[in-house]
Write a protein that holds these residues in place. Sequence first.
Motif, PDB file in Angstrom:
ATOM      1  N   PRO A   1       6.049 -14.579 -11.294  1.00 16.55           N
ATOM      2  CA  PRO A   1       6.376 -15.846 -12.045  1.00 16.55           C
ATOM      3  C   PRO A   1       5.336 -16.756 -12.039  1.00 16.55           C
ATOM      4  O   PRO A   1       5.386 -17.499 -13.058  1.00 16.55           O
ATOM      5  CB  PRO A   1       7.628 -16.524 -11.250  1.00 16.55           C
ATOM      6  N   PHE A   2       4.238 -16.797 -11.331  1.00 13.02           N
ATOM      7  CA  PHE A   2       3.297 -17.911 -11.251  1.00 13.02           C
ATOM      8  C   PHE A   2       2.199 -17.237 -11.094  1.00 13.02           C
ATOM      9  O   PHE A   2       1.807 -16.250 -10.244  1.00 13.02           O
ATOM     10  CB  PHE A   2       3.419 -18.716  -9.986  1.00 13.02           C
ATOM     11  N   ALA A   3       1.083 -17.412 -12.161  1.00 14.07           N
ATOM     12  CA  ALA A   3      -0.187 -16.839 -12.182  1.00 14.07           C
ATOM     13  C   ALA A   3      -1.009 -17.051 -11.029  1.00 14.07           C
ATOM     14  O   ALA A   3      -1.664 -16.024 -10.523  1.00 14.07           O
ATOM     15  CB  ALA A   3      -0.729 -17.421 -13.622  1.00 14.07           C
ATOM     16  N   GLU A   4      -0.926 -18.041 -10.206  1.00 13.41           N
ATOM     17  CA  GLU A   4      -1.921 -18.238  -9.093  1.00 13.41           C
ATOM     18  C   GLU A   4      -1.383 -17.975  -7.892  1.00 13.41           C
ATOM     19  O   GLU A   4      -2.049 -18.071  -6.757  1.00 13.41           O
ATOM     20  CB  GLU A   4      -2.408 -19.734  -9.192  1.00 13.41           C
ATOM     21  N   GLN A   5      -0.040 -17.195  -7.831  1.00 12.39           N
ATOM     22  CA  GLN A   5       0.480 -16.871  -6.471  1.00 12.39           C
ATOM     23  C   GLN A   5       0.920 -15.774  -6.538  1.00 12.39           C
ATOM     24  O   GLN A   5       0.940 -14.760  -7.597  1.00 12.39           O
ATOM     25  CB  GLN A   5       1.848 -17.665  -6.753  1.00 12.39           C
ATOM     26  N   PRO A   6       1.085 -15.098  -5.450  1.00 11.10           N
ATOM     27  CA  PRO A   6       1.382 -13.543  -5.164  1.00 11.10           C
ATOM     28  C   PRO A   6       2.554 -13.064  -5.974  1.00 11.10           C
ATOM     29  O   PRO A   6       3.513 -14.070  -6.249  1.00 11.10           O
ATOM     30  CB  PRO A   6       1.703 -13.391  -3.854  1.00 11.10           C
ATOM     31  N   GLY A   7       2.745 -11.965  -6.321  1.00 12.05           N
ATOM     32  CA  GLY A   7       3.728 -11.271  -7.114  1.00 12.05           C
ATOM     33  C   GLY A   7       4.796 -10.812  -5.843  1.00 12.05           C
ATOM     34  O   GLY A   7       4.536 -10.849  -4.650  1.00 12.05           O
ATOM     35  N   SER A   8       5.882 -10.413  -6.217  1.00  5.91           N
ATOM     36  CA  SER A   8       7.218  -9.980  -5.404  1.00  5.91           C
ATOM     37  C   SER A   8       6.832  -8.356  -5.265  1.00  5.91           C
ATOM     38  O   SER A   8       7.350  -7.782  -6.435  1.00  5.91           O
ATOM     39  CB  SER A   8       8.326 -10.355  -5.870  1.00  5.91           C
ATOM     40  N   ASP A   9       6.624  -8.088  -4.193  1.00  2.80           N
ATOM     41  CA  ASP A   9       6.561  -6.520  -3.862  1.00  2.80           C
ATOM     42  C   ASP A   9       7.748  -6.210  -3.357  1.00  2.80           C
ATOM     43  O   ASP A   9       8.892  -6.898  -3.257  1.00  2.80           O
ATOM     44  CB  ASP A   9       5.571  -6.390  -2.626  1.00  2.80           C
ATOM     45  N   MET A  10       8.197  -4.840  -3.355  1.00  4.43           N
ATOM     46  CA  MET A  10       9.279  -4.230  -2.777  1.00  4.43           C
ATOM     47  C   MET A  10       8.828  -2.832  -1.926  1.00  4.43           C
ATOM     48  O   MET A  10       8.806  -1.862  -2.720  1.00  4.43           O
ATOM     49  CB  MET A  10      10.560  -3.938  -3.672  1.00  4.43           C
ATOM     50  N   HIS A  11       8.312  -3.158  -0.729  1.00  9.31           N
ATOM     51  CA  HIS A  11       7.850  -1.950  -0.045  1.00  9.31           C
ATOM     52  C   HIS A  11       9.053  -1.011   0.357  1.00  9.31           C
ATOM     53  O   HIS A  11      10.017  -1.317   0.649  1.00  9.31           O
ATOM     54  CB  HIS A  11       7.200  -2.456   1.221  1.00  9.31           C
ATOM     55  N   VAL A  12       8.650   0.298   0.134  1.00  6.02           N
ATOM     56  CA  VAL A  12      10.074   1.201   0.336  1.00  6.02           C
ATOM     57  C   VAL A  12       9.439   2.095   1.537  1.00  6.02           C
ATOM     58  O   VAL A  12       8.297   2.921   1.598  1.00  6.02           O
ATOM     59  CB  VAL A  12       9.997   2.130  -0.917  1.00  6.02           C
ATOM     60  N   HIS A  13      10.015   2.167   2.368  1.00  7.03           N
ATOM     61  CA  HIS A  13       9.930   3.023   3.689  1.00  7.03           C
ATOM     62  C   HIS A  13      10.696   4.201   3.845  1.00  7.03           C
ATOM     63  O   HIS A  13      12.095   4.024   3.399  1.00  7.03           O
ATOM     64  CB  HIS A  13      10.169   2.083   5.141  1.00  7.03           C
ATOM     65  N   VAL A  14       9.852   5.224   3.703  1.00 11.35           N
ATOM     66  CA  VAL A  14      10.879   6.759   3.602  1.00 11.35           C
ATOM     67  C   VAL A  14      10.414   7.449   4.730  1.00 11.35           C
ATOM     68  O   VAL A  14       9.174   8.036   5.140  1.00 11.35           O
ATOM     69  CB  VAL A  14       9.885   7.333   2.264  1.00 11.35           C
ATOM     70  N   SER A  15      11.505   8.384   5.126  1.00  9.53           N
ATOM     71  CA  SER A  15      11.410   9.437   5.991  1.00  9.53           C
ATOM     72  C   SER A  15      12.273  10.416   5.519  1.00  9.53           C
ATOM     73  O   SER A  15      13.429  10.325   4.880  1.00  9.53           O
ATOM     74  CB  SER A  15      11.849   8.984   7.547  1.00  9.53           C
ATOM     75  N   LEU A  16      12.288  11.667   6.184  1.00 12.23           N
ATOM     76  CA  LEU A  16      12.946  12.762   5.606  1.00 12.23           C
ATOM     77  C   LEU A  16      13.709  13.484   6.881  1.00 12.23           C
ATOM     78  O   LEU A  16      12.813  13.689   7.908  1.00 12.23           O
ATOM     79  CB  LEU A  16      12.169  13.964   4.664  1.00 12.23           C
ATOM     80  N   ARG A  17      14.825  13.889   6.969  1.00 14.64           N
ATOM     81  CA  ARG A  17      15.442  14.247   8.006  1.00 14.64           C
ATOM     82  C   ARG A  17      16.130  15.359   7.841  1.00 14.64           C
ATOM     83  O   ARG A  17      16.665  15.487   6.662  1.00 14.64           O
ATOM     84  CB  ARG A  17      16.492  13.244   8.846  1.00 14.64           C
ATOM     85  N   GLU A  18      16.608  16.058   8.909  1.00 12.35           N
ATOM     86  CA  GLU A  18      17.418  17.518   8.862  1.00 12.35           C
ATOM     87  C   GLU A  18      18.540  17.455   9.773  1.00 12.35           C
ATOM     88  O   GLU A  18      18.133  17.252  10.821  1.00 12.35           O
ATOM     89  CB  GLU A  18      16.558  18.820   8.844  1.00 12.35           C
ATOM     90  N   GLY A  19      19.674  17.819   9.511  1.00 11.77           N
ATOM     91  CA  GLY A  19      20.662  17.652  10.070  1.00 11.77           C
ATOM     92  C   GLY A  19      21.398  16.199  10.274  1.00 11.77           C
ATOM     93  O   GLY A  19      20.954  15.363   9.248  1.00 11.77           O
ATOM     94  N   GLU A  20      22.492  16.032  11.232  1.00  8.18           N
ATOM     95  CA  GLU A  20      23.273  15.018  11.035  1.00  8.18           C
ATOM     96  C   GLU A  20      23.227  14.158  12.449  1.00  8.18           C
ATOM     97  O   GLU A  20      23.086  14.812  13.260  1.00  8.18           O
ATOM     98  CB  GLU A  20      24.791  15.039  10.579  1.00  8.18           C
ATOM     99  N   GLY A  21      23.257  12.763  12.449  1.00  9.12           N
ATOM    100  CA  GLY A  21      23.607  12.086  13.581  1.00  9.12           C
ATOM    101  C   GLY A  21      22.513  12.146  14.657  1.00  9.12           C
ATOM    102  O   GLY A  21      21.420  12.360  14.194  1.00  9.12           O
ATOM    103  N   VAL A  22      22.924  12.174  15.924  1.00 12.15           N
ATOM    104  CA  VAL A  22      21.745  12.223  17.066  1.00 12.15           C
ATOM    105  C   VAL A  22      21.128  13.556  16.933  1.00 12.15           C
ATOM    106  O   VAL A  22      19.833  13.858  17.434  1.00 12.15           O
ATOM    107  CB  VAL A  22      22.614  12.072  18.181  1.00 12.15           C
ATOM    108  N   ASP A  23      21.715  14.488  16.253  1.00 17.25           N
ATOM    109  CA  ASP A  23      21.048  15.958  16.359  1.00 17.25           C
ATOM    110  C   ASP A  23      20.070  15.818  15.147  1.00 17.25           C
ATOM    111  O   ASP A  23      19.217  16.873  14.948  1.00 17.25           O
ATOM    112  CB  ASP A  23      22.026  16.912  16.158  1.00 17.25           C
ATOM    113  N   ALA A  24      19.930  15.088  14.277  1.00 19.73           N
ATOM    114  CA  ALA A  24      18.842  15.017  13.002  1.00 19.73           C
ATOM    115  C   ALA A  24      17.548  15.090  13.512  1.00 19.73           C
ATOM    116  O   ALA A  24      17.171  14.407  14.494  1.00 19.73           O
ATOM    117  CB  ALA A  24      18.950  13.751  12.185  1.00 19.73           C
ATOM    118  N   VAL A  25      16.869  15.840  13.016  1.00 18.59           N
ATOM    119  CA  VAL A  25      15.267  15.958  13.161  1.00 18.59           C
ATOM    120  C   VAL A  25      14.325  15.395  12.189  1.00 18.59           C
ATOM    121  O   VAL A  25      14.732  15.623  10.949  1.00 18.59           O
ATOM    122  CB  VAL A  25      14.949  17.344  13.212  1.00 18.59           C
ATOM    123  N   SER A  26      13.424  14.482  12.591  1.00 18.45           N
ATOM    124  CA  SER A  26      12.498  13.837  11.314  1.00 18.45           C
ATOM    125  C   SER A  26      11.552  15.009  10.929  1.00 18.45           C
ATOM    126  O   SER A  26      10.567  15.707  11.690  1.00 18.45           O
ATOM    127  CB  SER A  26      11.772  12.703  12.166  1.00 18.45           C
TER     128      SER A  26
END
Length: 448
Positions: A230-255
């Motif tokens: 919104p402002f030329a002299e100021q930072p823009g608004s990022d949206m950083h996206v943290h991504v991981s992939l897992r196999e299985g469910e719950g406590v047994d899930a593997v990264s």
Amino acid sequence: MRDLRERLKKQGIHTLLVQFTDLHGAARGKFVPLAHLDDVLTDGAGFAGSAVWGGALPRTGQRARYHARGQATSILALPWLPGVARIVADGFVANEPFDADPRQALRRALAPLAAQGWHLRVGLEPEFFLLRREGELLVPADAHERLDKPSYDLKTLPRQAGYLHELREALERCGVDVLQLEHAGGPGQYQIDFGPVDALACADQFMLFKQAAHAIAQQHGMLFSLMPKPFAEQPGSDMHVHVSLREGEGVDAVSLFTPHLPDGAVDRGRPLSLMGRHFVGGMLAHSAALCALAAPTVNSYKRLGPTTYGAGDAPKFIAHGLDNRTALVRTLHGLFEWRLPDASANPYLMLAGLVAAGLDGLERRLDPGPDVDLDLLDAPPQVISELALRAVPHSLAQALDALEADEILVKALSPALVHEFVRIKREEWAEYTRHVSAWELERYADAF
């Protein structure tokens, strides 16, 4: 369904807010009395198809009606609207899943992962501005902000504590895991971080966050904005996206992105497994096309690109690097942070594109290339040339060209959706190019 309706009634709920998301990423919907819950869950709430922005539906015939079919598991009482519960809806037309519905697009993209027993876990870190109107201008809501670099400032942050705590409490009552809130890099700019959840739930939560943030800001006499810059002299608004992939469910899930040694022990010397590197390789290969989904407005490119002014560390080149905040993909141990998106992105389309690109990387075993460990925002052009790094698109028009030409993403999102998305975004670009700005009048009116 009767039991669900009775439980909601006992909670004081009298109205459902049936919500879907249009191609622009804006929440749409209507109020439906709780008595008609069964209709919402079966046929869905009906809308005039031609009135749904980005649907490209006709005014007559079988496909003239858009149905937003609610998902029972998504029902949440809204703290800022007493007596109202939101229900997230999927789009249907002629009793079939609607190709151009963003949530349906993400469902389709995730289906190949689910078939393998895999789950994409995503955590978002959107930045936003709190503004107020001053005559014809929009200015930071906090009139006392004067710092050139207010990141993490603890003198200004408490002045918005009322709004920030009310927002956090509302989201937590809806089951959202809020990790932290902070002052970001510009006056009036803040950041909220969410804990990782499965991709579809992540997109649903982001839409909930936007509705809560807008409503509570209005109650505080402010305007909540996800405008990228919104402002030329100021930072823009990022949206950083943290991504991981897992196999299985719950406590047994593997990264699946965590690297391991031959003996099975976790390898602390590498950030990602080979599978993780291939996934990143796919994202880098499709980055130009992904830009149309992750940075989908004309204003987005005031934040990206080599001519951007104002503080900020939005990526300018397509690269990855270990804990490198200037790279498009910042790799960490067992996960990565995608730094391309801004906060105006439609979360369903953004994540659907990410999944399609990553899967292509896995299928073709794409190598992302060597890690880049230098500061890419300060690197001289000669160094960039030696590294053979491609720049991100410099305009919405360039990004749309790349998306149209990307057969993998077009197929994953559906040709109908991409056609309509590109159409409405080219209209946006054309309108922008026709606009005569105050800068142009000031510079050229009597210059010749």
